[in-house]
Scaffold this motif. Structure first.
Motif, PDB file in Angstrom:
ATOM      1  N   LEU A 117      13.599  39.580  39.211  1.00 26.72           N
ATOM      2  CA  LEU A 117      14.503  40.442  39.962  1.00 26.72           C
ATOM      3  C   LEU A 117      14.774  41.758  39.241  1.00 26.72           C
ATOM      4  CD1 LEU A 117      15.897  40.218  42.676  1.00 26.72           C
ATOM      5  CD2 LEU A 117      17.924  39.346  41.533  1.00 26.72           C
ATOM      6  N   LEU A 118      14.628  41.771  37.911  1.00 27.06           N
ATOM      7  CA  LEU A 118      14.761  42.992  37.132  1.00 27.06           C
ATOM      8  C   LEU A 118      13.399  43.634  36.919  1.00 27.06           C
ATOM      9  CD1 LEU A 118      17.255  41.815  34.352  1.00 27.06           C
ATOM     10  CD2 LEU A 118      17.761  43.310  36.273  1.00 27.06           C
ATOM     11  N   PRO A 119      13.346  44.949  36.743  1.00 24.80           N
ATOM     12  CA  PRO A 119      12.045  45.601  36.467  1.00 24.80           C
ATOM     13  C   PRO A 119      11.360  45.042  35.227  1.00 24.80           C
ATOM     14  CG  PRO A 119      13.719  47.218  37.025  1.00 24.80           C
ATOM     15  CD  PRO A 119      14.439  45.915  36.885  1.00 24.80           C
ATOM     16  N   GLY A 120      12.174  44.608  34.238  1.00 23.03           N
ATOM     17  CA  GLY A 120      11.590  44.099  33.009  1.00 23.03           C
ATOM     18  C   GLY A 120      11.508  42.584  32.932  1.00 23.03           C
ATOM     19  N   GLY A 121      11.871  41.872  33.990  1.00 22.03           N
ATOM     20  CA  GLY A 121      11.789  40.419  33.928  1.00 22.03           C
ATOM     21  C   GLY A 121      12.838  39.731  34.784  1.00 22.03           C
ATOM     22  N   ASP A 122      13.338  38.593  34.295  1.00 13.71           N
ATOM     23  CA  ASP A 122      14.250  37.757  35.059  1.00 13.71           C
ATOM     24  C   ASP A 122      15.700  38.197  34.851  1.00 13.71           C
ATOM     25  OD1 ASP A 122      11.959  36.356  35.674  1.00 13.71           O
ATOM     26  OD2 ASP A 122      12.326  34.781  34.186  1.00 13.71           O
ATOM     27  N   TYR A 123      16.537  37.861  35.822  1.00  7.06           N
ATOM     28  CA  TYR A 123      17.973  38.117  35.727  1.00  7.06           C
ATOM     29  C   TYR A 123      18.692  36.773  35.662  1.00  7.06           C
ATOM     30  CZ  TYR A 123      22.732  39.461  36.997  1.00  7.06           C
ATOM     31  OH  TYR A 123      24.089  39.628  37.012  1.00  7.06           O
ATOM     32  N   TYR A 124      19.645  36.651  34.723  1.00 10.61           N
ATOM     33  CA  TYR A 124      20.358  35.396  34.515  1.00 10.61           C
ATOM     34  C   TYR A 124      21.850  35.588  34.747  1.00 10.61           C
ATOM     35  CZ  TYR A 124      16.133  33.661  32.217  1.00 10.61           C
ATOM     36  OH  TYR A 124      14.849  33.274  31.950  1.00 10.61           O
ATOM     37  N   GLU A 125      22.483  34.556  35.288  1.00  7.18           N
ATOM     38  CA  GLU A 125      23.924  34.539  35.399  1.00  7.18           C
ATOM     39  C   GLU A 125      24.418  33.115  35.162  1.00  7.18           C
ATOM     40  OE1 GLU A 125      24.690  35.957  39.366  1.00  7.18           O
ATOM     41  OE2 GLU A 125      24.624  33.941  40.226  1.00  7.18           O
ATOM     42  N   LEU A 126      25.713  33.000  34.854  1.00  7.67           N
ATOM     43  CA  LEU A 126      26.346  31.700  34.663  1.00  7.67           C
ATOM     44  C   LEU A 126      27.291  31.474  35.829  1.00  7.67           C
ATOM     45  CD1 LEU A 126      26.542  29.302  32.687  1.00  7.67           C
ATOM     46  CD2 LEU A 126      28.544  30.433  31.685  1.00  7.67           C
ATOM     47  N   ASN A 127      27.104  30.378  36.538  1.00  8.58           N
ATOM     48  CA  ASN A 127      27.885  30.070  37.728  1.00  8.58           C
ATOM     49  C   ASN A 127      28.887  28.965  37.392  1.00  8.58           C
ATOM     50  OD1 ASN A 127      28.745  28.943  40.261  1.00  8.58           O
ATOM     51  ND2 ASN A 127      27.013  29.970  41.237  1.00  8.58           N
ATOM     52  N   ARG A 128      30.173  29.289  37.506  1.00  4.27           N
ATOM     53  CA  ARG A 128      31.243  28.304  37.317  1.00  4.27           C
ATOM     54  C   ARG A 128      31.909  28.064  38.658  1.00  4.27           C
ATOM     55  NH1 ARG A 128      32.096  32.079  33.144  1.00  4.27           N
ATOM     56  NH2 ARG A 128      31.595  31.295  31.050  1.00  4.27           N
ATOM     57  N   SER A 129      32.051  26.802  39.049  1.00  4.53           N
ATOM     58  CA  SER A 129      32.566  26.506  40.382  1.00  4.53           C
ATOM     59  C   SER A 129      33.518  25.320  40.361  1.00  4.53           C
ATOM     60  CB  SER A 129      31.413  26.211  41.348  1.00  4.53           C
ATOM     61  OG  SER A 129      30.744  27.395  41.720  1.00  4.53           O
ATOM     62  N   LEU A 130      34.470  25.373  41.289  1.00  9.70           N
ATOM     63  CA  LEU A 130      35.365  24.262  41.580  1.00  9.70           C
ATOM     64  C   LEU A 130      35.459  24.155  43.092  1.00  9.70           C
ATOM     65  CD1 LEU A 130      37.447  22.092  40.701  1.00  9.70           C
ATOM     66  CD2 LEU A 130      39.190  23.887  40.849  1.00  9.70           C
ATOM     67  N   VAL A 131      35.169  22.968  43.628  1.00  6.56           N
ATOM     68  CA  VAL A 131      35.169  22.740  45.070  1.00  6.56           C
ATOM     69  C   VAL A 131      36.228  21.703  45.410  1.00  6.56           C
ATOM     70  CG1 VAL A 131      33.814  22.026  47.067  1.00  6.56           C
ATOM     71  CG2 VAL A 131      32.707  23.278  45.204  1.00  6.56           C
ATOM     72  N   LEU A 132      37.111  22.048  46.341  1.00 10.31           N
ATOM     73  CA  LEU A 132      38.118  21.135  46.872  1.00 10.31           C
ATOM     74  C   LEU A 132      37.892  21.013  48.367  1.00 10.31           C
ATOM     75  CD1 LEU A 132      41.221  22.717  45.096  1.00 10.31           C
ATOM     76  CD2 LEU A 132      39.922  20.735  44.313  1.00 10.31           C
ATOM     77  N   GLY A 133      37.765  19.796  48.876  1.00 13.79           N
ATOM     78  CA  GLY A 133      37.478  19.665  50.292  1.00 13.79           C
ATOM     79  C   GLY A 133      37.821  18.291  50.825  1.00 13.79           C
TER      80      GLY A 133
END
Length: 291
Positions: free
Chosen positions: A23-39
Motif C-alpha cells: 500500500l506504500l510506495p516503498g512497501g507494506d503499511y502496518y497498523e495495530l488494531n485494538r478492539s472491544l465489542v459489546l453486543g
C-alpha cells in the motif's frame, strides 16, 4: 458468549497487527488494531432453520505502525467506533458423518454506522450482504461430498481513508480485518466497494475416530477441498469491471479434532496460487471452526 439469559450477550476484546501489502510506495503499511465489542444476539430457532438478530457497539482504535515513510502520515489513525446491527438466516444441515454442512443456505445482512456520536473520528456507513449455499452431491458413491458456493458484496459511504473501507487478500488466518482471497498477500487491494466469491468441492478422506492415549486430543476425520476464490475492490474513481477481478485457486487438507474434550476445531494446511497480476504461490496454515 453468555447464554444464561435470553438473548445471548457478547463480549470480545483483542489486539492484533494488520498489514496492507504494497500500500506504500516503498512497501507494506502496518497498523495495530485494538478492539472491544459489546453486543447481544437474539436467536429464533425452528426445527431445520433459524434466524439470528445481532446488535452491538464496536470500539476500535487504529494505531499507525509504519512511521518511516513520508506518505504514512496520510493514512488514517485514530478511533473508528461504530454501532452495528445484522440479521442472519440459516437452514443448512449437518449430519454425524458430514465433513461440513451438506445442504441448505445461509444469508446475512449487516450494517455499521460510524459517527462523532458513536465516538468515531470518521463519519461513514457500511452495508454488507453475504450468501452461502451447500449442495450435497446426489449419489451414494459420493456420499458426504459437498459443493460450497459463497458470495459477498459490500458498499460504504461517507469519509474516505487510504486504507479503504474493505480489504481483500490472504488466507483466512492472515486477513484479520478484511476478506480472504487465497493466492494473494493480505490487504493487497483496498476500496470502498467489494465483491467476492468462493467455490469449493469438499471431499471426505478418512474417518479416524480416535485419540492418543488419555491425552485430551481427539482426531475425528480428515477431509480435503479444491477451491477457487475471486474478488475485487473499487471506489468512485475506478469502476468495477470483470477483467480486473482477481482469481486464486488451490487445495486444502483439513483435520477435524477436539481439544480438551469440548473445543472443536479444524486445523488446515493449504496451497494456493493467484493467477492474476499480484498473485503468488503460497503455503499457509489456518484454523476453521464451523465449516
Amino acid at each position: 458468549l453468555n447464554d444464561y439469559a435470553y438473548p445471548t450477550f457478547i463480549l470480545q476484546a483483542y489486539e492484533r497487527p494488520v498489514v496492507y501489502s504494497g500500500l506504500l510506495p516503498g512497501g507494506d503499511y502496518y497498523e495495530l488494531n485494538r478492539s472491544l465489542v459489546l453486543g447481544m444476539s437474539v436467536p429464533i430457532n425452528r426445527i431445520e432453520s433459524k434466524y439470528r438478530f445481532t446488535l452491538g457497539y464496536h470500539m476500535q482504535d487504529m494505531d499507525k505502525q509504519s512511521m518511516s515513510v513520508n506518505s504514512g502520515s496520510l493514512f488514517f489513525a485514530g478511533r473508528k467506533d461504530n454501532l452495528f446491527a445484522g440479521i442472519e438466516f440459516s437452514n443448512s444441515l449437518k449430519y454425524p458423518y458430514s465433513i461440513s454442512h451438506e445442504e441448505g443456505r445461509r444469508i446475512g445482512l449487516l450494517h455499521r454506522y460510524y459517527s462523532k456520536e458513536t465516538g468515531s473520528d470518521l463519519n461513514s456507513r457500511e452495508y454488507i450482504a453475504s450468501y452461502a449455499e451447500y449442495i450435497k452431491l446426489p449419489t451414494d458413491y459420493l456420499r458426504h461430498h459437498v459443493a460450497y458456493i459463497s458470495l459477498t458484496g459490500a458498499a460504504s459511504q461517507g469519509d474516505r481513508t487510504l486504507q479503504g473501507a474493505f480489504q481483500i487478500g490472504g488466507p483466512p488466518s492472515a486477513n484479520q480485518t478484511g476478506y480472504p482471497l487465497r493466492g494473494y498477500r493480505p490487504g493487497f487491494a483496498v476500496g470502498q466497494y467489494l465483491a467476492t466469491g468462493t467455490l469449493e468441492y469438499r471431499v471426505p478422506l478418512k474417518y479416524i475416530f480416535q485419540g492418543t492415549g488419555t491425552r485430551p486430543f481427539f482426531y475425528d476425520r480428515l477431509h480435503g477441498a479444491l477451491f477457487a476464490d475471486a474478488g475485487e475492490v473499487w471506489d468512485d474513481n475506478t469502476a468495477f469491471t470483470s477483467d480486473r477481478m482477481k482469481v486464486g485457486a488451490g487445495v486444502e487438507a483439513r483435520l477435524d479434532m477436539t481439544l480438551g474434550y469440548w473445543l472443536r476445531i479444524t486445523p488446515t494446511l493449504g496451497v494456493a496460487k493467484g493467477v492474476n497480476q499480484g498473485g503468488e504461490t503460497m503455503v499457509y496454515f489456518t484454523v476453521y471452526t464451523n465449516l
